[in-house]
Design a protein around this motif. Structure first.
Motif, PDB file in Angstrom:
ATOM      1  N   GLY A 119       0.821  -1.205   0.000  1.00 41.53           N
ATOM      2  CA  GLY A 119       0.000   0.000   0.000  1.00 41.53           C
ATOM      3  C   GLY A 119       0.850   1.248   0.000  1.00 41.53           C
ATOM      4  N   GLY A 120       0.180   2.385   0.078  1.00 46.25           N
ATOM      5  CA  GLY A 120       0.862   3.666   0.066  1.00 46.25           C
ATOM      6  C   GLY A 120       0.472   4.505   1.261  1.00 46.25           C
ATOM      7  N   SER A 121       0.683   5.809   1.173  1.00 39.71           N
ATOM      8  CA  SER A 121       0.415   6.718   2.284  1.00 39.71           C
ATOM      9  C   SER A 121      -0.941   7.405   2.161  1.00 39.71           C
ATOM     10  CB  SER A 121       1.514   7.789   2.360  1.00 39.71           C
ATOM     11  OG  SER A 121       1.598   8.529   1.134  1.00 39.71           O
ATOM     12  N   GLN A 122      -1.615   7.267   1.031  1.00 32.61           N
ATOM     13  CA  GLN A 122      -2.928   7.887   0.872  1.00 32.61           C
ATOM     14  C   GLN A 122      -3.934   7.246   1.822  1.00 32.61           C
ATOM     15  OE1 GLN A 122      -1.216   6.344  -1.493  1.00 32.61           O
ATOM     16  NE2 GLN A 122      -0.997   7.603  -3.357  1.00 32.61           N
ATOM     17  N   TRP A 123      -4.936   8.036   2.226  1.00 29.55           N
ATOM     18  CA  TRP A 123      -5.925   7.531   3.189  1.00 29.55           C
ATOM     19  C   TRP A 123      -6.703   6.342   2.652  1.00 29.55           C
ATOM     20  CZ3 TRP A 123     -11.074   7.174   2.162  1.00 29.55           C
ATOM     21  CH2 TRP A 123     -11.556   7.863   1.023  1.00 29.55           C
ATOM     22  N   TYR A 124      -6.842   6.279   1.344  1.00 31.18           N
ATOM     23  CA  TYR A 124      -7.637   5.221   0.730  1.00 31.18           C
ATOM     24  C   TYR A 124      -6.783   4.044   0.266  1.00 31.18           C
ATOM     25  CZ  TYR A 124      -5.904   7.520  -3.476  1.00 31.18           C
ATOM     26  OH  TYR A 124      -5.080   8.078  -4.429  1.00 31.18           O
ATOM     27  N   ASN A 125      -5.491   4.084   0.539  1.00 29.49           N
ATOM     28  CA  ASN A 125      -4.615   3.025   0.031  1.00 29.49           C
ATOM     29  C   ASN A 125      -3.533   2.692   1.038  1.00 29.49           C
ATOM     30  OD1 ASN A 125      -3.452   1.156  -1.689  1.00 29.49           O
ATOM     31  ND2 ASN A 125      -2.208   2.677  -2.756  1.00 29.49           N
ATOM     32  N   ARG A 126      -3.939   2.317   2.237  1.00 24.97           N
ATOM     33  CA  ARG A 126      -2.966   1.909   3.249  1.00 24.97           C
ATOM     34  C   ARG A 126      -2.560   0.442   3.088  1.00 24.97           C
ATOM     35  NH1 ARG A 126      -2.885   5.861   7.314  1.00 24.97           N
ATOM     36  NH2 ARG A 126      -3.153   7.806   6.159  1.00 24.97           N
ATOM     37  N   ALA A 179     -10.490 -10.378  -1.198  1.00 27.78           N
ATOM     38  CA  ALA A 179      -9.636  -9.184  -1.158  1.00 27.78           C
ATOM     39  C   ALA A 179      -9.802  -8.483   0.179  1.00 27.78           C
ATOM     40  CB  ALA A 179      -9.978  -8.236  -2.298  1.00 27.78           C
ATOM     41  N   THR A 180      -8.748  -7.792   0.590  1.00 29.73           N
ATOM     42  CA  THR A 180      -8.768  -6.955   1.785  1.00 29.73           C
ATOM     43  C   THR A 180      -8.157  -5.608   1.427  1.00 29.73           C
ATOM     44  OG1 THR A 180      -8.529  -8.875   3.241  1.00 29.73           O
ATOM     45  CG2 THR A 180      -8.044  -6.718   4.190  1.00 29.73           C
ATOM     46  N   TRP A 181      -8.836  -4.513   1.803  1.00 34.93           N
ATOM     47  CA  TRP A 181      -8.412  -3.153   1.467  1.00 34.93           C
ATOM     48  C   TRP A 181      -8.378  -2.338   2.750  1.00 34.93           C
ATOM     49  CZ3 TRP A 181     -10.891  -0.231  -3.279  1.00 34.93           C
ATOM     50  CH2 TRP A 181     -10.076   0.853  -3.624  1.00 34.93           C
ATOM     51  N   ALA A 182      -7.227  -1.729   3.033  1.00 29.94           N
ATOM     52  CA  ALA A 182      -7.044  -0.955   4.262  1.00 29.94           C
ATOM     53  C   ALA A 182      -7.122   0.538   3.974  1.00 29.94           C
ATOM     54  CB  ALA A 182      -5.709  -1.300   4.916  1.00 29.94           C
ATOM     55  N   PHE A 183      -7.810   1.261   4.885  1.00 34.42           N
ATOM     56  CA  PHE A 183      -7.949   2.711   4.794  1.00 34.42           C
ATOM     57  C   PHE A 183      -7.329   3.351   6.032  1.00 34.42           C
ATOM     58  CE2 PHE A 183     -11.407   0.659   2.583  1.00 34.42           C
ATOM     59  CZ  PHE A 183     -11.468   1.324   1.372  1.00 34.42           C
ATOM     60  N   ALA A 184      -7.305   4.666   6.037  1.00 32.09           N
ATOM     61  CA  ALA A 184      -6.805   5.389   7.209  1.00 32.09           C
ATOM     62  C   ALA A 184      -7.711   5.111   8.402  1.00 32.09           C
ATOM     63  CB  ALA A 184      -6.758   6.882   6.904  1.00 32.09           C
ATOM     64  N   GLY A 185      -7.152   5.270   9.599  1.00 33.38           N
ATOM     65  CA  GLY A 185      -7.924   5.039  10.809  1.00 33.38           C
ATOM     66  C   GLY A 185      -8.133   3.578  11.132  1.00 33.38           C
ATOM     67  N   ASP A 186      -7.235   2.725  10.662  1.00 35.22           N
ATOM     68  CA  ASP A 186      -7.313   1.282  10.913  1.00 35.22           C
ATOM     69  C   ASP A 186      -8.640   0.671  10.447  1.00 35.22           C
ATOM     70  OD1 ASP A 186      -4.769   1.167  12.052  1.00 35.22           O
ATOM     71  OD2 ASP A 186      -5.547   1.713  14.046  1.00 35.22           O
ATOM     72  N   VAL A 187      -9.179   1.215   9.370  1.00 36.68           N
ATOM     73  CA  VAL A 187     -10.405   0.681   8.790  1.00 36.68           C
ATOM     74  C   VAL A 187     -10.042  -0.253   7.642  1.00 36.68           C
ATOM     75  CG1 VAL A 187     -12.552   1.235   7.582  1.00 36.68           C
ATOM     76  CG2 VAL A 187     -11.743   2.710   9.427  1.00 36.68           C
ATOM     77  N   GLN A 188     -10.627  -1.420   7.648  1.00 34.93           N
ATOM     78  CA  GLN A 188     -10.399  -2.398   6.587  1.00 34.93           C
ATOM     79  C   GLN A 188     -11.737  -2.877   6.022  1.00 34.93           C
ATOM     80  OE1 GLN A 188      -7.958  -5.670   7.853  1.00 34.93           O
ATOM     81  NE2 GLN A 188      -6.079  -4.485   7.788  1.00 34.93           N
ATOM     82  N   ALA A 189     -11.743  -3.087   4.740  1.00 31.48           N
ATOM     83  CA  ALA A 189     -12.906  -3.664   4.063  1.00 31.48           C
ATOM     84  C   ALA A 189     -12.455  -4.908   3.323  1.00 31.48           C
ATOM     85  CB  ALA A 189     -13.531  -2.658   3.101  1.00 31.48           C
ATOM     86  N   GLY A 190     -13.293  -5.922   3.304  1.00 33.02           N
ATOM     87  CA  GLY A 190     -12.931  -7.152   2.620  1.00 33.02           C
ATOM     88  C   GLY A 190     -14.147  -7.835   2.046  1.00 33.02           C
TER      89      GLY A 190
END
Length: 245
Positions: A119-126, A179-190
């Protein structure tokens, strides 16, 4: 009258014959020969694709076979063979023997794509990772009883060759992705997604049409004098999506 019991059956009545289960003295344990070949390669950073082929040949699979049945006594109006002759051993109804005479075959090609966690540093791409698999397969056998081994499944003991076709577990197309996708604030969607083609089925009758005495529904429908075939029809496509946040 209850609670009194009869000392003998009433005149003119007969005691029903029992069915028994026996074991084939030549029974052999099931055997599977399996081989596979696969290749996997990273095409860009963190992403790999692969292809795998699998072949399996199954022998000595278990089946139940009635050994107390006479050859067919005639042909029904719809074209099926009838079994209405007396039992060779008149002391019993069915003598159901457990045999190792069934066989099966499986071959499949699986294509895959995988992304390692990155991932990267963007809030939508941790962080993001996923796996996707598509399988094209064929499965054949002449007795699919691995989850219901107490019944006779063949329709006609004089034509067991008609039973060797698509297995009950034959799924031609199968696709699975997670799939698992991480966002800012320790939020994950899968998510987990699965879609597959329908399983096969036979057009069966709820009654014993050929008179062989098998208790379960193993007689297929005949149309225009022709057997509709074992597992000749397909259920609808199945899909499922599970989401998680």
């Amino acid at each position: 009258i209850f609670p009194n019991t009869l000392s003998a059956p009433p005149t003119g009545t007969a005691t029903p014959r029992s069915s028994v289960n026996v074991f084939d003295p030549d029974f052999q344990n099931p055997r599977t020969f399996q081989t596979s070949l696969g290749v996997e390669r990273e095409i860009v950073a963190n992403i790999t694709v692969g292809a795998d082929y699998t072949y399996a040949k199954m022998e000595n699979l278990q089946r139940l076979f009635d050994i107390n049945i006479a050859p067919s006594s005639g042909v029904a109006a719809d074209g099926r063979l009838l079994y209405q002759s007396p039992r060779p051993n008149p002391n019993f109804n069915l003598i159901v023997q457990a045999e190792s005479t069934a066989r099966g075959m499986y071959n499949a090609m699986t294509l895959s794509a995988k992304r390692r966690w990155s991932g990267g540093s963007q809030w939508y791409n941790r962080g993001l990772q996923y796996q996707a698999f598509y399988t094209y397969a064929h499965t054949k056998d002449d007795d699919s009883n691995e989850r219901k081994f107490q019944d006779i499944f063949y329709q006609d003991w004089q034509n067991l060759g008609a039973e060797y076709t698509w297995s009950n577990t034959d799924i031609r197309h199968n696709f699975v992705m997670n799939a698992t996708w991480a966002f800012a604030g320790d939020v994950q969607a899968g998510f987990i997604f699965n879609t597959r083609s329908g399983a096969p089925y036979s057009r069966l009758s709820s009654t014993d049409l050929n008179g062989d005495g098998a208790a379960n529904a193993n007689d297929r429908q005949f149309l225009n004098g022709v057997d509709t075939g074992r597992n000749a029809y397909r259920q609808p496509t199945y899909s499922r999506l599970d989401l998680r946040i």
